[in-house]
Design a protein around this motif. Structure first.
Motif, PDB file in Angstrom:
ATOM      1  N   SER A 141      35.629 149.301  -1.605  1.00 15.44           N
ATOM      2  CA  SER A 141      36.131 150.671  -1.035  1.00 15.44           C
ATOM      3  C   SER A 141      37.500 150.372  -0.261  1.00 15.44           C
ATOM      4  N   LEU A 142      37.733 149.276   0.210  1.00 16.79           N
ATOM      5  CA  LEU A 142      39.144 148.847   0.857  1.00 16.79           C
ATOM      6  C   LEU A 142      40.046 148.651  -0.217  1.00 16.79           C
ATOM      7  N   ASP A 143      39.746 148.246  -1.535  1.00 21.21           N
ATOM      8  CA  ASP A 143      40.630 148.121  -2.648  1.00 21.21           C
ATOM      9  C   ASP A 143      40.956 149.467  -2.995  1.00 21.21           C
ATOM     10  N   ILE A 144      40.111 150.416  -3.333  1.00 18.74           N
ATOM     11  CA  ILE A 144      40.514 151.437  -4.136  1.00 18.74           C
ATOM     12  C   ILE A 144      40.571 152.854  -3.180  1.00 18.74           C
ATOM     13  N   VAL A 145      40.302 152.891  -2.047  1.00 12.52           N
ATOM     14  CA  VAL A 145      40.512 154.217  -1.349  1.00 12.52           C
ATOM     15  C   VAL A 145      41.941 154.303  -0.991  1.00 12.52           C
ATOM     16  N   ASP A 146      42.496 155.332  -0.938  1.00 13.82           N
ATOM     17  CA  ASP A 146      44.003 155.495  -0.695  1.00 13.82           C
ATOM     18  C   ASP A 146      44.834 154.468  -1.602  1.00 13.82           C
ATOM     19  N   ASN A 147      44.292 154.284  -2.991  1.00 16.28           N
ATOM     20  CA  ASN A 147      45.005 153.241  -3.838  1.00 16.28           C
ATOM     21  C   ASN A 147      44.924 153.271  -5.035  1.00 16.28           C
ATOM     22  N   ILE A 148      45.642 152.496  -5.879  1.00 13.14           N
ATOM     23  CA  ILE A 148      45.707 152.303  -7.329  1.00 13.14           C
ATOM     24  C   ILE A 148      45.654 150.949  -7.554  1.00 13.14           C
ATOM     25  N   VAL A 149      44.845 150.404  -8.513  1.00  9.73           N
ATOM     26  CA  VAL A 149      44.929 149.021  -8.708  1.00  9.73           C
ATOM     27  C   VAL A 149      45.473 149.125 -10.213  1.00  9.73           C
ATOM     28  N   PRO A 150      46.517 148.348 -10.451  1.00 12.45           N
ATOM     29  CA  PRO A 150      47.013 148.345 -11.832  1.00 12.45           C
ATOM     30  C   PRO A 150      46.666 147.204 -12.749  1.00 12.45           C
ATOM     31  N   TYR A 151      45.376 146.905 -12.535  1.00 13.85           N
ATOM     32  CA  TYR A 151      45.136 145.698 -13.210  1.00 13.85           C
ATOM     33  C   TYR A 151      43.496 145.622 -13.343  1.00 13.85           C
ATOM     34  N   ILE A 152      43.031 145.937 -14.502  1.00 10.55           N
ATOM     35  CA  ILE A 152      41.518 145.636 -14.934  1.00 10.55           C
ATOM     36  C   ILE A 152      41.428 144.448 -15.738  1.00 10.55           C
ATOM     37  N   GLY A 153      40.863 143.578 -15.436  1.00 12.44           N
ATOM     38  CA  GLY A 153      40.646 142.262 -16.311  1.00 12.44           C
ATOM     39  C   GLY A 153      40.359 142.378 -17.767  1.00 12.44           C
ATOM     40  N   GLY A 154      41.036 142.221 -18.596  1.00 15.34           N
ATOM     41  CA  GLY A 154      40.756 142.284 -20.250  1.00 15.34           C
ATOM     42  C   GLY A 154      40.929 143.786 -20.630  1.00 15.34           C
ATOM     43  N   GLU A 155      41.042 144.703 -19.870  1.00 15.65           N
ATOM     44  CA  GLU A 155      41.079 145.925 -20.494  1.00 15.65           C
ATOM     45  C   GLU A 155      42.256 146.224 -21.331  1.00 15.65           C
ATOM     46  N   GLU A 156      43.626 145.924 -20.963  1.00 13.26           N
ATOM     47  CA  GLU A 156      44.737 146.068 -21.704  1.00 13.26           C
ATOM     48  C   GLU A 156      44.505 145.475 -23.307  1.00 13.26           C
ATOM     49  N   GLU A 157      43.933 144.294 -23.245  1.00 12.00           N
ATOM     50  CA  GLU A 157      43.672 143.454 -24.407  1.00 12.00           C
ATOM     51  C   GLU A 157      42.794 144.625 -25.422  1.00 12.00           C
ATOM     52  N   LYS A 158      41.766 144.803 -24.834  1.00  9.89           N
ATOM     53  CA  LYS A 158      40.708 145.505 -25.452  1.00  9.89           C
ATOM     54  C   LYS A 158      41.235 146.808 -26.172  1.00  9.89           C
ATOM     55  N   THR A 159      42.135 147.489 -25.195  1.00 13.79           N
ATOM     56  CA  THR A 159      42.769 148.867 -25.445  1.00 13.79           C
ATOM     57  C   THR A 159      43.591 148.717 -26.716  1.00 13.79           C
ATOM     58  N   GLU A 160      44.235 147.475 -26.687  1.00 12.43           N
ATOM     59  CA  GLU A 160      45.281 147.197 -27.777  1.00 12.43           C
ATOM     60  C   GLU A 160      44.853 146.696 -28.905  1.00 12.43           C
ATOM     61  N   GLN A 161      43.700 146.169 -28.946  1.00 10.15           N
ATOM     62  CA  GLN A 161      43.242 145.553 -30.141  1.00 10.15           C
ATOM     63  C   GLN A 161      41.810 146.044 -30.776  1.00 10.15           C
ATOM     64  N   GLU A 162      41.133 146.593 -30.103  1.00 10.56           N
ATOM     65  CA  GLU A 162      39.963 147.175 -30.490  1.00 10.56           C
ATOM     66  C   GLU A 162      40.081 148.147 -31.844  1.00 10.56           C
ATOM     67  N   PRO A 163      41.311 149.186 -31.355  1.00  3.43           N
ATOM     68  CA  PRO A 163      41.540 150.445 -32.322  1.00  3.43           C
ATOM     69  C   PRO A 163      41.687 149.689 -33.711  1.00  3.43           C
ATOM     70  N   LEU A 164      42.285 148.493 -33.826  1.00  2.53           N
ATOM     71  CA  LEU A 164      42.711 148.153 -35.175  1.00  2.53           C
ATOM     72  C   LEU A 164      41.456 147.614 -35.997  1.00  2.53           C
ATOM     73  N   LYS A 165      40.612 147.216 -35.351  1.00  2.00           N
ATOM     74  CA  LYS A 165      39.220 146.937 -36.027  1.00  2.00           C
ATOM     75  C   LYS A 165      38.516 148.228 -36.522  1.00  2.00           C
ATOM     76  N   ILE A 166      38.416 149.152 -35.445  1.00  2.00           N
ATOM     77  CA  ILE A 166      37.830 150.280 -35.756  1.00  2.00           C
ATOM     78  C   ILE A 166      38.546 151.105 -36.959  1.00  2.00           C
TER      79      ILE A 166
END
Length: 371
Positions: free
Chosen positions: A207-232
């Protein structure tokens, strides 16, 4: 119709709990087997979950308590337990919501499949295995047809593995596919996701990281978001699924203080043929994808719902649309850099996780791979 007995691997985790809740009254499937980590093995499911029940539907203490609450939890690492359940008629296939290292998940899912137990997985470990389909039922149901090749390649009899993609792409893949199906080639995509905290599991983000905050990084998410549609969006060629070519995706993935519901803000660049805004809305409104005669229980009646209000869609107001399985889109307008921009919301633990897995299992049953 006699219900098909199913199991859940990782049943005590957040996605596993959603499976328990969503399957409690499912007309085709009945949970008869639950498995989790060794520390939960031997406990009654209700006790193993304890005060950590976080599924958004159903409960484990009142009159709506799923029957699975009284099942004894087995060790997910012990495939022989599942084999024994299958032998006595209590298990036809498993949903995998395992939470461990990728290599461990990959090996364990393959062990279940090798033992003759089909695996419908939420985990990412096998998403990039060439002969394993990564399914969104409305987009690439034909990829399930690689399953006989998968079984032949590996010497598996009844077992196989099918997976679903990452939750972060669910909010824009169906709208994208509808446009592609209508004959409009998409060449470039920029997407910014605003992802709910439930996507991080439980206890998840501090909660100390997310309340009143946005975290601009989620490990591995950008790679999945960019690559998985290509296989689908790819095609079956020989013994493997080959990625689609000619599409570039750039993603920004952010964790935001929302409990459930991923939002995506998307800009699309088309090829020479470009649709008007009215054409886009017509394509999305009329998109059905799955044949009605399949009558899959988890399938949304309207896969893409257009919100015309200037401030919609919103996670709190739109994540539950059509059983939590529809994608809500809005703010559909021209893009000053590309051609089209819009915002979309989908329920990350339903459409993006357990509900999507159940829909994939329904599709596999309808195609004759489960029964």
């Amino acid at each position: 119709m006699e219900k098909i007995p199913v199991g859940i691997l990782g049943a005590t985790g957040m996605v596993g709990q959603q499976y328990i809740a969503l399957l409690a009254k499912h007309p085709w499937f009945e949970v008869r087997y639950v498995a989790a980590s060794p520390r939960s093995a031997g406990k009654v499911y209700r006790e193993a979950v304890g005060g950590r029940w976080n599924a958004t539907r159903g409960d484990l203490g009142g009159t709506n308590s799923p029957a699975a609450a009284t099942l004894t939890v087995e060790d997910a690492n012990d495939v022989s337990k599942a084999m024994a359940a299958a032998k006595r008629g209590d298990l036809a296939f498993v949903f995998s919501a395992l939470e461990m290292g990728k290599d461990e998940i990959k090996a364990l899912e393959e062990s279940y499949a090798a033992a003759g137990i089909p695996v419908v997985s939420n985990a990412s470990a096998n998403r990039w295995t060439g002969d394993i389909p990564m399914l969104i039922a409305e987009v690439n149901p034909d990829h399930a047809d690689i399953i006989p090749l998968q079984q032949k390649n590996r010497g598996w009899d009844k077992g196989f593995i099918a997976v679903k993609p990452n939750c972060s792409i669910q909010s824009y893949m169906t709208p994208l596919w509808a446009l592609l199906q209508a004959g409009y080639a998409v060449e470039r995509i920029i997407v910014s996701t605003l992802q709910a905290v439930s996507g991080a599991g439980y206890p998840g983000v501090s909660s100390l990281d997310i309340v009143d905050n946005i975290v601009p990084y989620i490990g591995g998410e950008e790679e999945k978001t960019e690559q998985e549609p290509l296989k689908i969006l790819g095609t079956i060629q020989g013994n493997s699924i080959v990625n689609a070519q000619g599409l570039k995706i750039s993603a920004h993935c952010n964790r935001v203080p929302v409990i459930d519901g991923h939002t995506a803000c998307i800009s699309l660049e088309f090829g020479p043929k470009k649709p008007s805004i009215d054409e886009v809305k017509h394509i999305w409104t009329s998109f059905k994808a799955l044949p009605q005669e399949l009558d899959l229980p988890m399938a949304p009646k309207q896969p893409i719902i257009i919100r015309e209000e200037p401030d919609r869609p919103q996670p709190r107001k739109d994540r539950e649309a059509d059983k939590g399985m529809a994608v809500s889109v809005g703010r559909i307008r021209p893009c000053n850099v590309f051609d089209l921009r819009f915002a979309a919301v989908s329920h990350n633990t339903v459409r993006g996780a357990a509900g999507g897995g159940i829909l994939n299992a329904e599709l596999l049953k309808a195609k004759g791979y489960l029964g």
